[in-house]
Design a protein around this motif. Structure first.
Motif, PDB file in Angstrom:
ATOM      1  N   GLU A 717      -8.654   6.926  -9.113  1.00 20.39           N
ATOM      2  CA  GLU A 717      -7.267   7.004  -9.584  1.00 20.39           C
ATOM      3  C   GLU A 717      -6.328   6.181  -8.697  1.00 20.39           C
ATOM      4  N   ILE A 718      -6.749   4.952  -8.417  1.00 19.61           N
ATOM      5  CA  ILE A 718      -5.938   4.066  -7.562  1.00 19.61           C
ATOM      6  C   ILE A 718      -4.839   3.446  -8.412  1.00 19.61           C
ATOM      7  N   SER A 719      -3.601   3.538  -7.954  1.00 25.83           N
ATOM      8  CA  SER A 719      -2.504   2.927  -8.697  1.00 25.83           C
ATOM      9  C   SER A 719      -1.441   2.408  -7.737  1.00 25.83           C
ATOM     10  N   SER A 720      -0.881   1.261  -8.105  1.00 29.08           N
ATOM     11  CA  SER A 720       0.217   0.666  -7.338  1.00 29.08           C
ATOM     12  C   SER A 720       1.499   0.837  -8.120  1.00 29.08           C
ATOM     13  N   ALA A 721       2.582   1.147  -7.447  1.00 23.35           N
ATOM     14  CA  ALA A 721       3.864   1.334  -8.120  1.00 23.35           C
ATOM     15  C   ALA A 721       4.302   0.081  -8.854  1.00 23.35           C
ATOM     16  N   SER A 722       3.874  -1.079  -8.357  1.00 24.28           N
ATOM     17  CA  SER A 722       4.248  -2.342  -9.000  1.00 24.28           C
ATOM     18  C   SER A 722       3.351  -2.671 -10.174  1.00 24.28           C
ATOM     19  N   GLY A 723       2.248  -1.955 -10.306  1.00 25.93           N
ATOM     20  CA  GLY A 723       1.276  -2.278 -11.337  1.00 25.93           C
ATOM     21  C   GLY A 723       0.295  -3.344 -10.930  1.00 25.93           C
ATOM     22  N   ALA A 724       0.374  -3.817  -9.685  1.00 25.05           N
ATOM     23  CA  ALA A 724      -0.531  -4.864  -9.217  1.00 25.05           C
ATOM     24  C   ALA A 724      -1.961  -4.341  -9.118  1.00 25.05           C
ATOM     25  N   ARG A 725      -2.916  -5.272  -9.279  1.00 28.48           N
ATOM     26  CA  ARG A 725      -4.323  -4.892  -9.224  1.00 28.48           C
ATOM     27  C   ARG A 725      -4.730  -4.502  -7.804  1.00 28.48           C
ATOM     28  N   CYS A 726      -5.555  -3.475  -7.688  1.00 27.50           N
ATOM     29  CA  CYS A 726      -6.175  -3.100  -6.423  1.00 27.50           C
ATOM     30  C   CYS A 726      -7.689  -3.156  -6.603  1.00 27.50           C
ATOM     31  N   GLY A 727      -8.393  -3.555  -5.561  1.00 35.39           N
ATOM     32  CA  GLY A 727      -9.838  -3.660  -5.649  1.00 35.39           C
ATOM     33  C   GLY A 727     -10.522  -2.831  -4.583  1.00 35.39           C
ATOM     34  N   VAL A 728     -11.791  -2.520  -4.830  1.00 39.13           N
ATOM     35  CA  VAL A 728     -12.607  -1.806  -3.862  1.00 39.13           C
ATOM     36  C   VAL A 728     -13.847  -2.647  -3.602  1.00 39.13           C
ATOM     37  N   ALA A 729     -14.152  -2.894  -2.332  1.00 41.74           N
ATOM     38  CA  ALA A 729     -15.284  -3.742  -1.988  1.00 41.74           C
ATOM     39  C   ALA A 729     -15.855  -3.317  -0.652  1.00 41.74           C
ATOM     40  N   GLU A 730     -17.023  -3.872  -0.320  1.00 41.12           N
ATOM     41  CA  GLU A 730     -17.556  -3.718   1.035  1.00 41.12           C
ATOM     42  C   GLU A 730     -16.762  -4.616   1.969  1.00 41.12           C
ATOM     43  N   LEU A 731     -16.470  -4.120   3.148  1.00 42.74           N
ATOM     44  CA  LEU A 731     -15.731  -4.899   4.136  1.00 42.74           C
ATOM     45  C   LEU A 731     -16.676  -5.879   4.822  1.00 42.74           C
ATOM     46  N   ARG A 732     -16.424  -7.145   4.648  1.00 41.98           N
ATOM     47  CA  ARG A 732     -17.198  -8.215   5.279  1.00 41.98           C
ATOM     48  C   ARG A 732     -16.248  -9.330   5.701  1.00 41.98           C
ATOM     49  N   ALA A 733     -16.629 -10.058   6.735  1.00 39.42           N
ATOM     50  CA  ALA A 733     -15.896 -11.285   7.062  1.00 39.42           C
ATOM     51  C   ALA A 733     -16.044 -12.240   5.883  1.00 39.42           C
ATOM     52  N   GLY A 734     -14.915 -12.814   5.450  1.00 35.51           N
ATOM     53  CA  GLY A 734     -14.949 -13.762   4.350  1.00 35.51           C
ATOM     54  C   GLY A 734     -14.404 -13.243   3.051  1.00 35.51           C
ATOM     55  N   VAL A 735     -14.275 -11.913   2.890  1.00 34.05           N
ATOM     56  CA  VAL A 735     -13.754 -11.400   1.623  1.00 34.05           C
ATOM     57  C   VAL A 735     -12.236 -11.558   1.609  1.00 34.05           C
ATOM     58  N   PRO A 736     -11.624 -11.684   0.432  1.00 33.73           N
ATOM     59  CA  PRO A 736     -10.163 -11.807   0.364  1.00 33.73           C
ATOM     60  C   PRO A 736      -9.478 -10.587   0.970  1.00 33.73           C
ATOM     61  N   ALA A 737      -8.424 -10.828   1.721  1.00 31.25           N
ATOM     62  CA  ALA A 737      -7.695  -9.736   2.354  1.00 31.25           C
ATOM     63  C   ALA A 737      -6.779  -9.020   1.380  1.00 31.25           C
ATOM     64  N   TYR A 738      -6.399  -9.676   0.289  1.00 28.60           N
ATOM     65  CA  TYR A 738      -5.462  -9.120  -0.682  1.00 28.60           C
ATOM     66  C   TYR A 738      -5.965  -9.416  -2.087  1.00 28.60           C
ATOM     67  N   SER A 739      -5.419  -8.759  -3.056  1.00 32.92           N
ATOM     68  CA  SER A 739      -5.797  -9.020  -4.439  1.00 32.92           C
ATOM     69  C   SER A 739      -4.997 -10.163  -5.041  1.00 32.92           C
ATOM     70  N   ASP A 740      -3.967 -10.651  -4.331  1.00 26.77           N
ATOM     71  CA  ASP A 740      -3.103 -11.684  -4.904  1.00 26.77           C
ATOM     72  C   ASP A 740      -2.831 -12.837  -3.934  1.00 26.77           C
ATOM     73  N   ARG A 741      -3.650 -12.993  -2.889  1.00 28.38           N
ATOM     74  CA  ARG A 741      -3.453 -14.077  -1.928  1.00 28.38           C
ATOM     75  C   ARG A 741      -4.803 -14.664  -1.550  1.00 28.38           C
ATOM     76  N   PRO A 742      -4.844 -15.943  -1.148  1.00 28.07           N
ATOM     77  CA  PRO A 742      -6.121 -16.554  -0.806  1.00 28.07           C
ATOM     78  C   PRO A 742      -6.610 -16.239   0.602  1.00 28.07           C
ATOM     79  N   TYR A 743      -5.795 -15.559   1.438  1.00 32.53           N
ATOM     80  CA  TYR A 743      -6.181 -15.294   2.813  1.00 32.53           C
ATOM     81  C   TYR A 743      -7.427 -14.404   2.863  1.00 32.53           C
TER      82      TYR A 743
END
Length: 832
Positions: A717-743
């Motif tokens: 039941e993950i929800s953002s007040a802005s409606g932006a997408r949220c993701g769930v993943a394994e934490l690894r070096a190299g994965v995107p830090a945000y759902s809307d940025r290339p960092y």
């Protein structure tokens, strides 16, 4: 990003990502959230009030110049880059990409404008190629159109002759975004494509999103194991895919001038030390000029040459203008408060004496065209007349966001087949304005010429036939064309014909008939390129370095000899090049130094050391110590620090400081040098090194890691007040830090690897007071977040909750170097 109770923009750091450590399943290991928020500011130029003339659709021009409208909307909207094709048709790059494109923003296109009724005004257009990032540079050669559309560099061809490109080859990618991007495409008589590149750096994601090595070197980007020149990718019109790069600033150390051969081969840096050199061009003698955009001191006019550093991002002593600053190359004109864009050379005798062999420079922000006439003070190109003359203007400047009054916002400049000056004029707004899915920006292309001079396109009997059918005389005539593509194509056809045309080329060069400088330059290079292994032509150019009938031919001979050596893969230059190091003409000395530097001709190192002692020319002396830096080993340079000649000590000091080869203790001794200039240089270095201004992702490369879903997901039941997408993943070096940025995540504590990572939206940093993120924990868990240490303090909601405890752990991303981890335990259930 930042969730919380503080007002927008009050803090630079905040919450950015979350990881969960829950119950016995994860053994109470710790996992994070990462913050980021960056504010960008722009300087504004206030327009000068002015009264409009009778027709506000045209710029004001000086007496004697006639301005006509070649194209307007709807044929063109926000026209940026231009280039004429071999048929004399104007091709324009434009579209909705500039200034803030999203990944799904429609691409820019290249349109061919047509004047079907012959009235001197475009009345139709044809789409030649499409689907590009923001197009900021075009150049034709051999039926191929090279397109600067950062982060990509693309070449397109019409293979079936239907008037539309059907082959798209992405030569390079990740060249930075459209801000301080790739510009200034020019094919030279040496068969190499020159380009200007600003200090915006690429994303640097191994293995597929990485720039060629010379670009990485300019930006200071580290990418161990990456190829020097990634393989090009070929597409069709239907399958072409451009890469995306967020248009926010992401500066590397510096930009530069680069060159390559067809297909992107043999890419190398020519000059460096730039911030945003929008356009470059060369004159009839193959000498370059460009403008570089600055933030505070004014835009700079520069004349690039091999091995030069023009000050931005310098290793130890950054400088902008550089005229009296010996560690960097000097500027070539007055600083001007505006935004330099297009630049073009006015060739030969087509223009009156006051403009002949001058340059036209576009200033987008001040909305004017400047005429820049130059003179040579030794090897230093300087303005002949100050202030620079205004050729055309809108009667006032603009703000960054919009212009008012006359419709004249000049960007690119090209000389047309009839000798007229064509100027692309941007629309009122800074970027694309869309209405009902269509661009509605204004756009104009103006043509300027002398009212008393009416010239048609230079046509001859063979125009319209294939070049293979042309007689040699007509190919030679096209070497003097006003269109760059015609010069390059005629030269390529002569080269294709081989040794059979040598007697004709050599005969024209040796005749007593007067030649234009441009024709002489292109003839010499065509002759020199025909066979780099041919000893006879090599001897001819060796003699020409000393007794060429013009200074221009002597300069070209020295440059051609260096080019031929590099083509052969050796460093053996004729003795005449060494002799030219002591020539009375500073420009000849400069050309000889650059030839030795380019080829690495160490046999001339003793001669070079000898002439340094007596050199008085500012630019030649600069090139001499740069050549010493490239040719002499560290021991030889250190030995010169004790030489009796102040000039040799200075050259060695500058060379060693450039590469940071001296310890502070050694420099302190040199600060006591008997020569005050040398002592001042050492003292300046002891005062500390300049630090480049960097923005955005880290300079270190990172392996791109795909997102993997954890085997067990402890939240729902993950929800953002802005409606932006949220993701769930394994934490690894190299994965995107945000759902809307290339960092991307760069470094994590080893114990966190593989833990559950909640990827949130960076843009939620701008949410106001209230709940930003809600989720439900299936088990009791420990929540960890990482706070960006660039922020002045923690978010208020963290400061007011004593349950959040600091840890000794940190993580790093490609955006932020240090993020401190905090932890808090939560029970099963809803979390806000």
């Amino acid at each position: 990003m930042r969730f919380g109770l503080e007002g927008k923009g009050s803090r630079a750091g905040g919450l950015g990502m979350a990881c969960l450590s829950y119950g016995k399943m994860l053994s109470n290991r710790e996992v994070p959230m990462i913050p980021r928020s960056i504010l960008l500011a722009f300087c504004a130029f206030c327009p000068v009030p002015h009264s409009l003339g009778a027709d506000a659709s045209f710029p004001l021009v000086v007496e004697g110049v006639e301005v006509t409208l070649f194209a307007g909307e709807p044929l063109v909207r926000n026209p940026c880059a231009m280039a004429f094709d071999a048929e004399g048709r104007l091709c324009v790059g434009m579209g909705p990409q500039y200034r803030n494109p999203a990944p799904d923003t429609p691409g820019d296109s290249v349109w061919i404008l047509e004047d079907r009724n012959g009235d001197g005004k475009a009345d139709a257009r044809r789409e030649f190629a499409r689907g590009f990032n923001a197009i900021q540079g075009l150049a034709w050669k051999g039926g191929a159109l090279y397109v600067a559309n950062a982060p990509d560099f693309t070449v397109v061809r019409d293979l079936d002759g239907d008037g539309e490109a059907d082959e798209y080859v992405r030569l390079f990618t990740d060249l930075g975004n459209l801000e301080h991007g790739l510009h200034g495409l020019n094919w030279g008589p040496d068969g190499r494509l020159y380009m200007s590149k600003g200090n915006s750096k690429g994303l640097n994601r191994l293995p597929h999103r990485v720039a060629p090595k010379p670009f990485r070197e300019l930006w200071g980007v580290e990418a161990p194991g990456a190829p020097d020149l990634p393989e090009p990718l070929t597409f069709t019109r239907e399958t072409y895919q451009r890469n995306y790069h967020d248009p926010a600033d992401d500066w590397g150390v510096m930009g530069g001038i680069l060159r390559c051969e067809e297909g992107g081969r043999n890419l190398e840096i020519v000059a460096r030390g730039f911030r945003n050199p929008w356009d470059i061009g060369y004159d009839d003698g193959f000498d370059w000029l460009g403008t570089d955009n600055d933030q505070t001191e004014g835009d700079k006019i520069f004349a690039p040459f091999f091995g030069a550093h023009f000050g931005w991002g310098h290793a130890w002593s950054a400088e902008w203008k550089g005229d009296t600053h010996l560690p960097t190359a000097p500027s070539s004109g007055p600083l001007f408060e505006g935004s330099g864009t297009g630049i073009v050379h006015l060739s030969g005798t087509a223009w009156p004496d006051r403009w002949r062999d001058g340059w036209v420079i576009a200033d987008w922000l001040r909305r004017e065209l400047l005429v820049y006439r130059t003179r040579w003070e030794g090897a230093w190109r300087k303005p002949e007349v100050l202030p620079l003359e205004v050729l055309a203007h809108a009667g006032g400047g603009r703000t960054m966001s919009r212009s008012e009054g006359r419709r004249f916002d000049p960007v690119d400049i090209e000389i047309g087949p009839d000798g007229g000056i064509f100027v692309s004029s941007w629309g009122r707004e800074y970027g694309a304005v869309m209405k009902d899915g269509q661009m509605v920006n204004e756009g104009r292309i103006y043509r300027l010429d002398l009212g008393s001079r009416k010239r048609a396109d230079k046509k001859h009997a063979s125009r319209g036939k294939g070049l293979a059918e042309w007689p040699v005389e007509e190919l030679i005539a096209d070497l003097d064309s006003d269109l760059p593509v015609r010069r390059s194509d005629a030269q390529d056809e002569l080269l294709r014909r081989g040794a059979g045309v040598v007697p004709k080329l050599r005969g024209v060069l040796e005749s007593k008939d007067a030649l234009s400088t441009r024709r002489e330059t292109w003839l010499a290079w065509t002759f020199g390129r025909l066979d780099a292994e041919d000893g006879g032509s090599g001897e001819w150019f060796g003699r020409a370095t000393a007794d060429g009938r013009t200074r221009n031919l002597r300069l070209q001979a020295l440059r051609i000899l260096a080019w031929r050596c590099r083509q052969r893969g050796d460093a053996h230059l004729p003795e005449s090049v060494g002799a030219a190091l002591a020539d009375p003409d500073a420009r000849v000395r400069q050309a000889a130094v650059l030839a030795i530097h380019e080829t690495g001709a160490r046999e001339y190192l003793p001669t070079l050391i000898k002439v340094v002692e007596n050199e008085e020319d500012r630019v030649v002396a600069y090139s001499q110590w740069q050549a010493l830096r490239a040719l002499a080993d560290e021991g030889a340079l250190r030995a010169l620090l004790s030489d009796s000649s102040p000039a040799l000590r200075r050259a060695a000091l500058l060379a060693l400081l450039e590469d940071d080869r001296l310890e502070d203790g050694e420099i302190r001794k040199l600060a006591g040098d008997a020569d005050p200039v040398n002592a001042a240089l050492a003292g300046k270095r002891l005062g500390g090194r300049s630090a480049p201004e960097l923005r955005g992702p880290s300079l270190a490369a990172i392996e791109t890691t795909p997102l993997h879903q954890p085997e067990v997901v402890p939240l729902s039941e993950i929800s953002s007040a802005s409606g932006a997408r949220c993701g769930v993943a394994e934490l690894r070096a190299g994965v995107p830090a945000y759902s809307d940025r290339p960092y991307r995540i760069r470094e994590i504590p080893s114990l966190l690897e593989g833990e559950v990572f909640l990827q949130t939206s960076n843009d939620d940093a701008e949410l106001g007071p209230g709940v930003a993120l809600t989720f439900t924990l299936k088990y009791p868990a420990t929540l960890y977040l990482a706070d960006d240490t660039r922020g002045a303090e923690l978010p208020r909601w963290m400061r007011e909750d004593s349950a959040w405890k600091p840890t000794e752990w940190e993580i790093r991303t490609t955006d932020a170097d240090r993020m401190r981890l905090y932890r808090r335990d939560f029970p099963e259930g809803k979390v806000q």
